[in-house]
Design an enzyme around this catalytic site. Structure first.
Site, PDB file in Angstrom:
ATOM      1  N   GLY A 162     -13.519   3.929  11.115  1.00  0.00           N
ATOM      2  CA  GLY A 162     -12.113   4.095  11.491  1.00  0.00           C
ATOM      3  C   GLY A 162     -11.802   5.582  11.498  1.00  0.00           C
ATOM      4  O   GLY A 162     -12.662   6.399  11.812  1.00  0.00           O
ATOM      5  N   ASN A 163     -10.571   5.935  11.139  1.00  0.00           N
ATOM      6  CA  ASN A 163     -10.280   7.365  10.953  1.00  0.00           C
ATOM      7  C   ASN A 163     -11.119   7.901   9.820  1.00  0.00           C
ATOM      8  O   ASN A 163     -11.682   8.979   9.894  1.00  0.00           O
ATOM      9  CB  ASN A 163      -8.798   7.554  10.623  1.00  0.00           C
ATOM     10  N   GLY A 164     -11.156   7.115   8.734  1.00  0.00           N
ATOM     11  CA  GLY A 164     -12.125   7.355   7.673  1.00  0.00           C
ATOM     12  C   GLY A 164     -13.253   6.355   7.898  1.00  0.00           C
ATOM     13  O   GLY A 164     -12.991   5.231   8.292  1.00  0.00           O
TER      14      GLY A 164
ATOM     15  N   ARG B 293     -10.783   7.406  20.740  1.00  0.00           N
ATOM     16  CA  ARG B 293     -10.467   7.067  22.145  1.00  0.00           C
ATOM     17  C   ARG B 293     -10.369   8.340  22.981  1.00  0.00           C
ATOM     18  O   ARG B 293     -10.884   8.405  24.099  1.00  0.00           O
ATOM     19  CB  ARG B 293      -9.131   6.324  22.227  1.00  0.00           C
TER      20      ARG B 293
ATOM     21  N   ASP C 202      -9.034  11.382  17.344  1.00  0.00           N
ATOM     22  CA  ASP C 202      -9.030   9.968  17.746  1.00  0.00           C
ATOM     23  C   ASP C 202     -10.223   9.681  18.660  1.00  0.00           C
ATOM     24  O   ASP C 202     -10.417  10.350  19.680  1.00  0.00           O
ATOM     25  CB  ASP C 202      -7.713   9.665  18.477  1.00  0.00           C
TER      26      ASP C 202
ATOM     27  N   ARG D   1     -12.493  14.599   8.760  1.00  0.00           N
ATOM     28  CA  ARG D   1     -13.332  15.010   7.628  1.00  0.00           C
ATOM     29  C   ARG D   1     -14.738  15.346   8.118  1.00  0.00           C
ATOM     30  O   ARG D   1     -15.273  14.667   8.999  1.00  0.00           O
ATOM     31  CB  ARG D   1     -13.444  13.904   6.579  1.00  0.00           C
TER      32      ARG D   1
ATOM     33  N   HIS E 280     -13.170   2.212   0.621  1.00  0.00           N
ATOM     34  CA  HIS E 280     -13.108   1.088   1.569  1.00  0.00           C
ATOM     35  C   HIS E 280     -13.739  -0.166   0.966  1.00  0.00           C
ATOM     36  O   HIS E 280     -14.179  -1.057   1.696  1.00  0.00           O
ATOM     37  CB  HIS E 280     -13.863   1.372   2.891  1.00  0.00           C
TER      38      HIS E 280
ATOM     39  N   LYS F 254       3.601   0.714   2.828  1.00  0.00           N
ATOM     40  CA  LYS F 254       3.264  -0.308   3.822  1.00  0.00           C
ATOM     41  C   LYS F 254       3.297  -1.658   3.125  1.00  0.00           C
ATOM     42  O   LYS F 254       2.860  -1.752   1.972  1.00  0.00           O
ATOM     43  CB  LYS F 254       1.812  -0.079   4.269  1.00  0.00           C
TER      44      LYS F 254
ATOM     45  N   ASN G 173       0.870  -1.173   0.000  1.00  0.00           N
ATOM     46  CA  ASN G 173       0.000   0.000   0.000  1.00  0.00           C
ATOM     47  C   ASN G 173       0.908   1.223   0.000  1.00  0.00           C
ATOM     48  O   ASN G 173       1.485   1.572   1.029  1.00  0.00           O
ATOM     49  CB  ASN G 173      -0.888  -0.033   1.253  1.00  0.00           C
TER      50      ASN G 173
ATOM     51  N   GLU H 266      -8.236  -6.135   5.017  1.00  0.00           N
ATOM     52  CA  GLU H 266      -8.094  -5.751   3.606  1.00  0.00           C
ATOM     53  C   GLU H 266      -6.892  -6.446   2.965  1.00  0.00           C
ATOM     54  O   GLU H 266      -6.938  -6.785   1.783  1.00  0.00           O
ATOM     55  CB  GLU H 266      -7.930  -4.225   3.516  1.00  0.00           C
TER      56      GLU H 266
ATOM     57  N   GLU I  36     -14.690  -2.135  15.660  1.00  0.00           N
ATOM     58  CA  GLU I  36     -14.253  -3.380  16.320  1.00  0.00           C
ATOM     59  C   GLU I  36     -14.014  -3.206  17.813  1.00  0.00           C
ATOM     60  O   GLU I  36     -14.063  -4.169  18.565  1.00  0.00           O
ATOM     61  CB  GLU I  36     -12.941  -3.868  15.671  1.00  0.00           C
ATOM     62  N   ASN I  37     -13.712  -1.974  18.227  1.00  0.00           N
ATOM     63  CA  ASN I  37     -13.249  -1.779  19.610  1.00  0.00           C
ATOM     64  C   ASN I  37     -14.160  -0.963  20.513  1.00  0.00           C
ATOM     65  O   ASN I  37     -13.995  -0.991  21.721  1.00  0.00           O
ATOM     66  CB  ASN I  37     -11.876  -1.087  19.588  1.00  0.00           C
TER      67      ASN I  37
ATOM     68  N   ARG J  33      -2.713  -2.045  -3.266  1.00  0.00           N
ATOM     69  CA  ARG J  33      -3.945  -1.315  -3.006  1.00  0.00           C
ATOM     70  C   ARG J  33      -3.928  -0.036  -3.850  1.00  0.00           C
ATOM     71  O   ARG J  33      -2.968   0.727  -3.808  1.00  0.00           O
ATOM     72  CB  ARG J  33      -4.002  -0.941  -1.531  1.00  0.00           C
TER      73      ARG J  33
HETATM   74  P1  ADP Z   1      -7.762   3.961   9.586  1.00  0.00           P
HETATM   75  O1  ADP Z   1      -8.956   4.518   8.913  1.00  0.00           O
HETATM   76  O2  ADP Z   1      -6.627   4.942   9.724  1.00  0.00           O
HETATM   77  O3  ADP Z   1      -7.332   2.580   9.137  1.00  0.00           O
HETATM   78  P2  ADP Z   1      -8.523   2.611  12.046  1.00  0.00           P
HETATM   79  O4  ADP Z   1      -9.430   1.597  11.434  1.00  0.00           O
HETATM   80  O5  ADP Z   1      -7.257   2.153  12.669  1.00  0.00           O
HETATM   81  O6  ADP Z   1      -8.236   3.819  11.094  1.00  0.00           O
HETATM   82  O7  ADP Z   1      -9.381   3.372  13.177  1.00  0.00           O
HETATM   83  C1  ADP Z   1      -8.870   4.409  13.952  1.00  0.00           C
HETATM   84  C2  ADP Z   1      -9.923   4.774  14.993  1.00  0.00           C
HETATM   85  O8  ADP Z   1     -10.229   3.601  15.735  1.00  0.00           O
HETATM   86  C3  ADP Z   1      -9.482   5.834  15.979  1.00  0.00           C
HETATM   87  O9  ADP Z   1     -10.495   6.802  16.140  1.00  0.00           O
HETATM   88  C4  ADP Z   1      -9.273   5.058  17.259  1.00  0.00           C
HETATM   89  O10 ADP Z   1      -9.677   5.808  18.379  1.00  0.00           O
HETATM   90  C5  ADP Z   1     -10.165   3.855  17.097  1.00  0.00           C
HETATM   91  N1  ADP Z   1      -9.541   2.710  17.766  1.00  0.00           N
HETATM   92  C6  ADP Z   1      -8.511   1.978  17.316  1.00  0.00           C
HETATM   93  N2  ADP Z   1      -8.158   1.028  18.227  1.00  0.00           N
HETATM   94  C7  ADP Z   1      -8.979   1.181  19.274  1.00  0.00           C
HETATM   95  C8  ADP Z   1      -9.123   0.524  20.537  1.00  0.00           C
HETATM   96  N3  ADP Z   1      -8.338  -0.485  20.876  1.00  0.00           N
HETATM   97  N4  ADP Z   1     -10.102   0.961  21.354  1.00  0.00           N
HETATM   98  C9  ADP Z   1     -10.910   1.964  20.994  1.00  0.00           C
HETATM   99  N5  ADP Z   1     -10.826   2.626  19.828  1.00  0.00           N
HETATM  100  C10 ADP Z   1      -9.872   2.252  18.985  1.00  0.00           C
END
Ligand code: ADP
Length: 412
Positions: free
Chosen positions: A209-211, A294, A292, A240, A179, A14, A7, A392, A343-344, A90
């Site tokens: 995620g971030n996106g 979190r 973020d 965004r 995505h 990556k 990627n 992915e 997921e988290n 990718r």
């Molecule tokens: P990207 O779009 O960059 O691939 P990710 O799928 O890694 O992003 O998602 C990033 C987001 O997921 C962030 O907002 C982060 O806070 C959240 N995140 C990632 N890991 C955890 C975790 N273990 N617990 C809670 N939130 C998480």
């Protein structure tokens, strides 16, 4: 066969090496700051980790360094590059030209180039990654896997924008969605996990995620998705803004503010406003503190009103998309959460599903504590709600293996 997944970004590369016999990750790494002072490689193979700082002037040098570390006596996992059967790349934007992954040849490279205006930041970098690997691994097949391909099954009523039709016909202005590799992987995996056929199933996938983007998948095919011509459309994201009235662009361009909130005093360009909408908005722009999730959670839990508003906007936005996609598909059978937040973040999942009992979705708070592949809906929920970690890289590696062994992608 061992497949290398790459990627490439404008200043990064990556990689992950996967043994397709058992789909095992052998090694992965990241080359950062290519062409910039302080360039380095971070590499890991199982428990073994290393970091190398050295000058990496371009993508070809990055690809060379990647191959060197993969063959390193201590940190490497292969003896010769001949062990790499193919490379899967990718690629962000495949426009309308690509409905599936392809083996890279001159025509494919030209088609990727033709998509530069649609993905001006990513596509040139993705092509640089392909060309670098071609140079350092002469004769090894290269495959391109597009973020947009899975969404190409959307009908025109879902992908057209209401601007004069000639903009789609002449300039290809339409919804593409992103995505796609994740949405495709997760939509297949959830059916496998539940032991059901994708046929006849109406699935809503929340890739958060971030996106972030949602997709509506019926009979295994994408019907609609929340990102558009670019990844800016749709949900509120890390930085965004997501969807808003397009007139906001003009209004802000004519009335821009400085960081401290005072008037800048002169208009700025549309490009400037879009940079702000891509990089300084979303969770970051509303909370004023972090992109973020979190951090947003910690701040909101401690009573920060702006972080609370950002979180509420995100939850409300996801709910609205779920409602609209359920209406568009005439119902929903499965809702899936995936990617970093999906997921988290159990709190967010619970809040999103809370209040959707009217359409048959009810969460089980105990089951929802998971961070792994799991059903998280209550036993009496008509809609099955799941967490499915996305992958992915595996999807890219599978397509690459399929194309080099059978000439065709299975289960597109
Ligand atoms: P990207 O779009 O960059 O691939 P990710 O799928 O890694 O992003 O998602 C990033 C987001 O997921 C962030 O907002 C982060 O806070 C959240 N995140 C990632 N890991 C955890 C975790 N273990 N617990 C809670 N939130 C998480």
């Amino acid at each position: 066969m061992k497949i290398l997944v790459v990627n490439a970004g404008s200043s990064s590369l990556k990689y992950q090496l996967i043994d397709m016999d058992g789909e095992k990750e052998l090694a992965k790494g990241l080359v950062e700051r290519i062409g910039i002072e302080g360039s380095r490689l971070k590499h890991s193979a199982g428990e073994k980790k290393t970091e190398i700082e050295q000058e990496i002037p371009d993508h070809e040098a990055a690809a060379q360094l990647m191959l060197k570390i993969l063959q390193d006596p201590e940190y490497g996992v292969i003896k010769s590059t001949d062990e790499i059967g193919a490379v899967g790349h990718r690629v962000l934007h495949g426009g309308s030209a690509f409905t599936a992954s392809v083996i890279v040849n001159d025509a494919a490279k030209q088609a990727i180039r033709d998509c530069f205006p649609l993905g001006p930041l990513h596509n040139p970098a993705n092509l640089m990654g392909i060309e670098a690997c071609e140079k350092v691994m002469k004769g090894t097949p290269q495959v391109a896997v597009f973020d947009t391909a899975f969404h190409q099954t959307m009908p025109p009523k879902a992908y057209m924008y209401g601007v004069p039709k000639m903009y789609e016909e002449k300039l290809h202005v339409r919804r593409y969605g992103f995505h796609g590799t994740s949405h495709r992987f997760v939509s297949r995996r959830v059916c496998e996990f539940l032991g059901v056929s994708p046929e006849g199933k109406r699935i809503i996938i929340c890739h958060l995620g971030n996106g972030s983007s949602l997709s509506a998948v019926k009979d295994g095919k994408c019907q609609d998705t929340s990102m558009g011509l670019t990844p800016l459309e749709g949900l509120l994201m890390g930085t965004r803004c997501g969807s808003c009235d397009p007139a906001v662009v003009q209004f802000i361009a004519n009335n821009p503010l400085k960081e401290d909130g005072t008037p800048l005093g002169h208009p700025v360009s549309v490009d400037d406003v879009l940079t702000m909408m891509n990089k300084k908005s979303g969770l970051l722009g509303i909370s004023g503190k972090s992109s973020d999730c979190r951090d947003i959670d910690s701040l909101a839990d401690a009573g920060d009103p702006d972080a609370t508003l950002a979180r509420e906007m995100l939850i409300y936005g996801i709910k609205k998309y779920i409602g609209s996609y359920a209406a568009a598909m005439g119902g929903v059978d499965i809702i899936v959460f995936t990617a970093g937040i999906g997921e988290n973040n159990a709190y967010l999942r619970e809040r999103v599903i809370d209040g959707l009992e009217f359409m048959g979705a009810k969460i089980d708070p105990e089951k929802n504590k998971t961070r792994k592949e799991a059903v998280i809906s209550a036993c009496d929920s008509k809609v099955t709600v799941c967490v499915i970690p996305t992958n992915e890289e595996i999807m890219i590696a599978r397509d690459t293996l399929d194309l080099v062994t059978t000439g065709k992608v299975r289960d597109n």
